[in-house]
Design a protein around this motif. Structure first.
Motif, PDB file in Angstrom:
ATOM      1  N   VAL A 109      32.999  34.545  41.674  1.00 30.17           N
ATOM      2  CA  VAL A 109      33.368  33.133  41.771  1.00 30.17           C
ATOM      3  C   VAL A 109      33.939  32.814  43.145  1.00 30.17           C
ATOM      4  O   VAL A 109      33.551  31.824  43.793  1.00 30.17           O
ATOM      5  N   VAL A 110      34.857  33.643  43.606  1.00 33.60           N
ATOM      6  CA  VAL A 110      35.511  33.369  44.888  1.00 33.60           C
ATOM      7  C   VAL A 110      34.495  33.401  46.026  1.00 33.60           C
ATOM      8  O   VAL A 110      34.467  32.502  46.880  1.00 33.60           O
ATOM      9  N   GLY A 111      33.668  34.432  46.051  1.00 33.53           N
ATOM     10  CA  GLY A 111      32.661  34.502  47.104  1.00 33.53           C
ATOM     11  C   GLY A 111      31.736  33.299  47.095  1.00 33.53           C
ATOM     12  O   GLY A 111      31.419  32.726  48.152  1.00 33.53           O
TER      13      GLY A 111
ATOM     14  N   LEU B 105      40.692  28.158  39.405  1.00 33.52           N
ATOM     15  CA  LEU B 105      40.253  29.483  38.990  1.00 33.52           C
ATOM     16  C   LEU B 105      41.346  30.039  38.087  1.00 33.52           C
ATOM     17  O   LEU B 105      42.411  30.446  38.539  1.00 33.52           O
ATOM     18  N   SER B 106      41.090  30.000  36.793  1.00 31.61           N
ATOM     19  CA  SER B 106      42.085  30.435  35.809  1.00 31.61           C
ATOM     20  C   SER B 106      41.963  31.931  35.544  1.00 31.61           C
ATOM     21  O   SER B 106      40.861  32.472  35.426  1.00 31.61           O
ATOM     22  N   LEU B 107      43.117  32.588  35.431  1.00 33.48           N
ATOM     23  CA  LEU B 107      43.155  34.021  35.137  1.00 33.48           C
ATOM     24  C   LEU B 107      43.376  34.299  33.655  1.00 33.48           C
ATOM     25  O   LEU B 107      43.642  35.438  33.271  1.00 33.48           O
ATOM     26  N   ASP B 108      43.267  33.275  32.808  1.00 36.42           N
ATOM     27  CA  ASP B 108      43.698  33.446  31.417  1.00 36.42           C
ATOM     28  C   ASP B 108      42.850  34.432  30.621  1.00 36.42           C
ATOM     29  O   ASP B 108      43.289  34.927  29.580  1.00 36.42           O
TER      30      ASP B 108
ATOM     31  N   GLU C  71      33.638  35.384  52.108  1.00 33.73           N
ATOM     32  CA  GLU C  71      32.292  35.131  51.587  1.00 33.73           C
ATOM     33  C   GLU C  71      31.799  36.231  50.654  1.00 33.73           C
ATOM     34  O   GLU C  71      30.923  35.996  49.827  1.00 33.73           O
ATOM     35  N   GLU C  72      32.372  37.410  50.766  1.00 32.30           N
ATOM     36  CA  GLU C  72      31.976  38.518  49.888  1.00 32.30           C
ATOM     37  C   GLU C  72      32.852  38.606  48.648  1.00 32.30           C
ATOM     38  O   GLU C  72      32.543  39.368  47.720  1.00 32.30           O
ATOM     39  N   GLY C  73      33.965  37.869  48.619  1.00 28.31           N
ATOM     40  CA  GLY C  73      34.921  38.056  47.532  1.00 28.31           C
ATOM     41  C   GLY C  73      35.417  39.497  47.504  1.00 28.31           C
ATOM     42  O   GLY C  73      35.464  40.146  46.456  1.00 28.31           O
TER      43      GLY C  73
ATOM     44  N   GLY D  72      45.219  36.091  48.863  1.00 26.12           N
ATOM     45  CA  GLY D  72      44.287  36.711  47.936  1.00 26.12           C
ATOM     46  C   GLY D  72      44.750  36.523  46.502  1.00 26.12           C
ATOM     47  O   GLY D  72      45.918  36.230  46.245  1.00 26.12           O
ATOM     48  N   ILE D  73      43.818  36.703  45.578  1.00 28.26           N
ATOM     49  CA  ILE D  73      44.093  36.490  44.155  1.00 28.26           C
ATOM     50  C   ILE D  73      44.321  37.835  43.475  1.00 28.26           C
ATOM     51  O   ILE D  73      43.453  38.713  43.489  1.00 28.26           O
TER      52      ILE D  73
END
Length: 472
Positions: free
Chosen positions: A55-57, A90-93, A173-175, A205-206
């Motif tokens: 998703v992030v990438g 972007l939920s981490l649930d 771009e690569e996440g 960062g996440i």
């Protein structure tokens, strides 16, 4: 932004459970714990680290701004989107698995979406607990990203002190996935990279997984409500309690009379512990604990606490006017009810501040006098962690106060409090809640340029994409 195209592409990557688009379904992700409310283009709900990376990438490559959201219990608009409708949440649930409990290492490996309550329930059978005590029930990722402290910081420290490792996804771009989850307690081979991500609100960062230090659950505890002889006596009372109780002292929580009365009014089931129901102007909840069962011949903690308080009562220049030893569950129920009680009392303006321990009461006295002159309709309902210098400085206005109609009222009030806290008392404008949109202006105002440049350069190196609800 062609939102529909991106939603279809992400649904193909995550499945139907991984994407939320309907307005009614998005609402819980768009609404914060207090008054903040935004609009999300969509909500992504990845189920594991690889899906977070995907998703992030994707979002970085397509220039979609992301707001990482953990338990959404934050109070500074850091976990909700703005009102433009262009940011995605972007939920981490769904990252809610506990994959390893290691009683020997006293550690646990868990997903960033695990609730604090769920973690403690899972490890209770091993006689362990994660020693961060909060009134809310956040998820672990958010606790690490904001470096939560809580009511037992005095004994156990903050989340930073109890984090052994983390796994992180960078907003590039690569996440890119970085794994710092060895779980080692000692590892001095170079930079401790996890520290870049702890307490920085997700800007670099996440966090998707963590390895946390656990502590032995207390087998014995005793609590008391202390009424100081004066507010000036509180710093001496804290030091005297530490000297008398040593490592047994696990909490020393300040509570204003206004905050206590708000909690008692909001939660009728709470028992008013004060004689005749007369709530003092200020009280302190102190706790002492032991991790071992009581041994034969060992003084019970209730008795120990009573002896300590008696000696303080009888000392020259006694710092105590009164003390009430009572059941821990009742004392903590009162302490944990303060936040919601204050919130229910009117229109709330909340501040999360920290000072050197000796300056907390000086700040409160100065601020109460200043507000009486500049904002006389405001009621101060403060409480907080006197043992570590933290104070939740809550200001309450009547909902029908005509001053609230002034669009500049809140900013003027916040500017005054922050100026006094930072400029006069050299405190922090955010003890443990982070920056978020609410505190961005004060980060910009009070952070020296060299530090801001350093943070900006680190952001560019780690996560150049549009990540977070604030900028560094």
């Amino acid at each position: 932004m062609n939102t529909r195209h991106h939603i279809d592409a992400l649904r193909a990557l995550l499945g139907d459970k991984g994407i939320v688009v309907e307005a009614g379904d998005k609402q819980i992700y768009e609404t914060g714990a207090r008054y903040d409310r935004g609009r999300a283009a969509f909500v992504a709900r990845p189920a594991n680290t690889q899906e977070v990376s995907t998703v992030v990438g994707y979002c970085v490559r397509h220039d979609i701004g992301l707001v990482a959201q953990s338990g959404n219990t934050g109070l500074v608009s850091g976990s909700t989107p703005d009102d433009t409708g262009t940011q995605a949440v972007l939920s981490l649930d769904r990252l809610a698995g506990i994959t390893e409990i290691d009683p020997v290492n006293r550690s646990v490996r868990a997903g960033a979406g695990v609730r604090l309550s769920a973690l403690n329930t899972q490890i209770e059978a091993d006689g362990l607990f994660f020693p961060i005590d909060l009134s809310a029930d956040p998820r672990l990722g958010g606790m690490i990203a904001t470096n939560a402290g809580g009511s037992r910081f005095l004994r156990y420290g903050d989340v930073r002190a109890n984090t052994l490792g983390i796994e992180v996804v960078l907003a590039d771009e690569e996440g890119t996935i970085l794994d710092f989850t060895s779980g080692l307690r000692k590892n001095n081979v170079g930079v401790d990279w996890k520290q870049i991500f702890i307490g920085t609100c997700g800007a670099f960062g996440i966090i998707t997984q963590c390895v946390l230090n656990l502590e032995m659950s207390p087998c014995q505890s005793a609590t008391a409500l202390l009424v100081p002889s004066s507010e000036d006596a509180i710093p001496n009372l804290l030091v005297a309690m530490e000297q008398a109780c040593g490592a047994h002292l696990s909490a020393f929580e300040g509570m204003s009379g206004n905050a206590i009365r708000a909690a008692l009014a909001h939660v009728p089931s709470l028992r008013n512990p004060f004689e005749g129901g007369a709530v003092p102007d200020f009280a302190i909840m102190a706790e002492i604990t032991r991790c071992n069962p009581q041994r034969s011949g060992e003084q019970a903690l209730d008795s120990m606490l009573e002896d300590v308080l008696t000696r303080l009562w009888e000392s020259d220049d006694a710092p105590l006017a009164n003390a009430l030893v009572g059941p821990p569950e009742e004392m903590w129920a009162l302490r944990h009810a303060l936040s919601e009680g204050v919130k229910s009392a009117g229109r709330l303006f909340a501040f999360d501040l920290s000072f050197r321990r000796g300056d907390v009461m000086l700040f409160l006295a100065h601020m109460k006098a200043e507000l009486a002159r500049s904002f006389p309709a405001i009621t101060v309902c403060d409480f907080g962690h006197l043992g570590d210098g933290g104070v939740h400085f809550n200001l309450v206005a009547r909902p029908d106060d005509p001053a609230l109609a002034d669009p500049g009222y809140e900013r003027s009030l916040r500017n005054l409090v922050m100026a006094v806290a930072v400029e006069k008392f050299h405190g922090s404008f955010s003890a443990e809640h982070g920056i978020g949109r609410m505190n961005q202006v004060y980060y910009d105002r009070y952070t020296p340029d060299p530090i801001r440049r350093l943070a900006t350069n680190l952001k560019r190196m780690t996560s150049p994409g549009a990540l977070g609800a604030m900028t560094l």
